[in-house]
Design a protein around this motif. Structure first.
Motif, short mmCIF file in Angstrom:
data_model
loop_
_atom_site.label_atom_id
_atom_site.label_comp_id
_atom_site.label_asym_id
_atom_site.label_seq_id
_atom_site.Cartn_x
_atom_site.Cartn_y
_atom_site.Cartn_z
N UNK A 1 1.42 -10.21 -5.51
CA UNK A 1 1.13 -9.22 -4.26
C UNK A 1 0.45 -8.06 -5.05
N UNK A 2 -0.81 -7.48 -4.29
CA UNK A 2 -1.46 -6.56 -4.59
C UNK A 2 -1.18 -5.22 -4.22
N UNK A 3 -0.97 -4.34 -5.24
CA UNK A 3 -0.48 -3.02 -4.96
C UNK A 3 -1.43 -1.84 -5.19
N UNK B 1 1.11 -1.18 0.07
CA UNK B 1 -0.02 0.01 -0.11
C UNK B 1 1.02 1.34 -0.02
N UNK B 2 0.85 1.78 -1.08
CA UNK B 2 1.74 2.92 -1.28
C UNK B 2 1.27 4.33 -0.88
N UNK B 3 1.68 4.80 0.21
CA UNK B 3 1.15 6.03 0.77
C UNK B 3 2.04 7.22 0.04
N UNK B 4 1.74 7.39 -1.31
CA UNK B 4 2.55 8.37 -2.18
C UNK B 4 1.85 8.19 -3.38
N UNK B 5 2.31 9.07 -4.52
CA UNK B 5 1.94 8.87 -5.73
C UNK B 5 2.36 7.47 -6.54
N UNK B 6 2.90 7.78 -7.48
CA UNK B 6 3.53 6.82 -8.46
C UNK B 6 4.34 5.49 -7.97
N UNK B 7 3.85 4.39 -8.37
CA UNK B 7 4.40 3.12 -7.87
C UNK B 7 5.44 2.76 -8.62
N UNK B 8 6.03 3.18 -9.71
CA UNK B 8 6.90 2.90 -10.67
C UNK B 8 8.35 2.64 -9.96
N UNK B 9 8.59 3.33 -9.00
CA UNK B 9 10.06 3.41 -8.41
C UNK B 9 10.08 2.33 -7.23
N UNK B 10 8.86 1.79 -6.88
CA UNK B 10 8.94 0.71 -5.95
C UNK B 10 8.68 -0.81 -6.23
N UNK C 1 -9.60 0.92 -3.64
CA UNK C 1 -10.04 2.09 -4.33
C UNK C 1 -8.62 2.45 -5.30
N UNK C 2 -7.66 2.13 -4.74
CA UNK C 2 -6.40 2.74 -5.73
C UNK C 2 -5.58 1.66 -6.23
N UNK C 3 -6.49 0.49 -6.36
CA UNK C 3 -5.47 -0.67 -6.88
C UNK C 3 -4.89 -0.54 -8.27
N UNK C 4 -3.50 -0.92 -8.27
CA UNK C 4 -2.59 -0.60 -9.36
C UNK C 4 -2.32 -1.95 -10.34
#
Length: 331
Positions: A99-101, A80-89, A319-322
């Motif tokens: 794993x769900x993101x 669960x990324x408490x920020x914006x883009x997940x591309x870096x992680x 709600x924020x699934x990627x």
């Protein structure tokens, strides 16, 4: 043993995204382990905290979740990324392990949309110029340039989280909304309350153009000299997305003609050089990348991560699934 929650953010970021009530909520949901060492995170510290975790909460400054780091967390169900883009992680190993993101782009997008609406109203009202004129002793000169957020056309470039919320806010006003988004259908646009059209059509028809597109190779300098040229005289260009989307040299040329007005919260690069013309042109409002979340608004992303954790544990949709297939079109 209950759910183990690993908070993978350095202490200064933890303080930004979580307050005392947030920690209480997390503790009520499971056993919380978090990075305690100050400074940039090291893989060894991440491995120690994530060991045995069921859920990982990441944020700004978090290194990529490589296979080496994930080895110690075979039960990990969600990031669960408490920020914006997940591309870096997010790495291929995350997807391989199923794993769900989730990303907090939604709450960040709301802040961006609110800022864009503020720029829209203030610029149409000619507030920036009138305030300066009044400060210098004037009173009322320039009122003839004031416009209301009424029966004007607003063009939206990009219908993601921020662009979509900007449209929802605009629906409180009597305006015509047009949108350019190549991955959106006309039916989806209509359901949002907007008319889908090609980019040049949106630019030519709009009194205000607000950019909410992601930074991708396809959007690099998308708002170029030719496209700026089709915009109406006295049109307002708002960019709260990424500076790379606008050809700044071409924009400066148009602004020097006095033909357009710009509100830019982002530039390329950031910050612009001290002598950059965008800093001094009277028809350009420049703010230092404050649209998303800066101070108290950052707590939105912490609460969103906690709410996503509750949804994940309850088995309800995130709600924020990627999803993996979305990575190539995300900011």
């Amino acid at each position: 043993m209950g759910v183990r929650i690993a908070v993978l953010a350095e202490p200064r970021i933890q303080q930004r995204i979580f307050g005392e009530k947030h920690w209480e909520q997390l503790s009520a949901l499971g056993e919380v382990a978090r990075i305690e060492q100050e400074g940039p995170m090291q893989p060894v510290a991440m491995k120690a905290v994530i060991e045995g975790a069921d859920i990982a909460i990441t944020s700004w400054g978090c290194p990529a979740l490589t296979g080496d780091i994930l080895e110690g967390a075979p039960k990990l169900k969600g990031v669960l990324h408490a920020a914006g883009t997940v591309k870096g992680i997010v790495t291929p190993e995350v997807w391989r392990r199923g794993i769900r993101v989730s990303s907090a782009n939604g709450p960040l997008g709301r802040g961006v949309a609110e800022t864009a609406l503020g720029f829209t109203i203030a610029s149409l009202k000619h507030m920036w110029w009138l305030s300066q004129s009044t400060r210098l002793g004037g009173w009322g000169s320039g009122r003839d340039k004031v416009r209301e957020l009424y029966q004007v056309t607003i063009g939206v470039i990009g219908g993601g989280k921020a662009g979509g919320h900007y449209i929802r806010l605009l629906r409180n006003f009597d305006v015509h909304i047009m949108i350019y988004d190549p991955v959106m259908t006309a039916e989806q646009a209509a359901a949002m309350g907007a008319q889908k059209a090609e980019l040049e059509v949106v630019l030519a028809a709009s009194d205000v153009v607000s950019i909410h597109a992601p930074s991708l190779p396809a959007t690099y300098k998308m708002i170029n000299r030719e496209r700026l040229a089709v915009m109406k005289d006295d049109a307002i260009l708002i960019n709260t997305a990424r500076g790379s989307i606008v050809d700044e040299e071409a924009l400066v040329e148009e602004l020097r003609k006095g033909r357009l007005f710009a509100c830019l919260d982002v530039t390329d690069p950031e910050p612009p050089a001290p002598d950059h013309p965008l800093r001094s042109l009277p028809n350009c409002i420049l703010t230092p990348h404050i649209a998303g979340a800066v101070n108290n608004g950052v707590k939105r992303v912490g609460q969103f991560a906690i709410d996503e954790l509750k949804r994940l544990l309850a088995g309800t949709p995130l709600e924020g699934e990627v999803r993996e297939e979305q990575m190539s079109t995300l900011a």
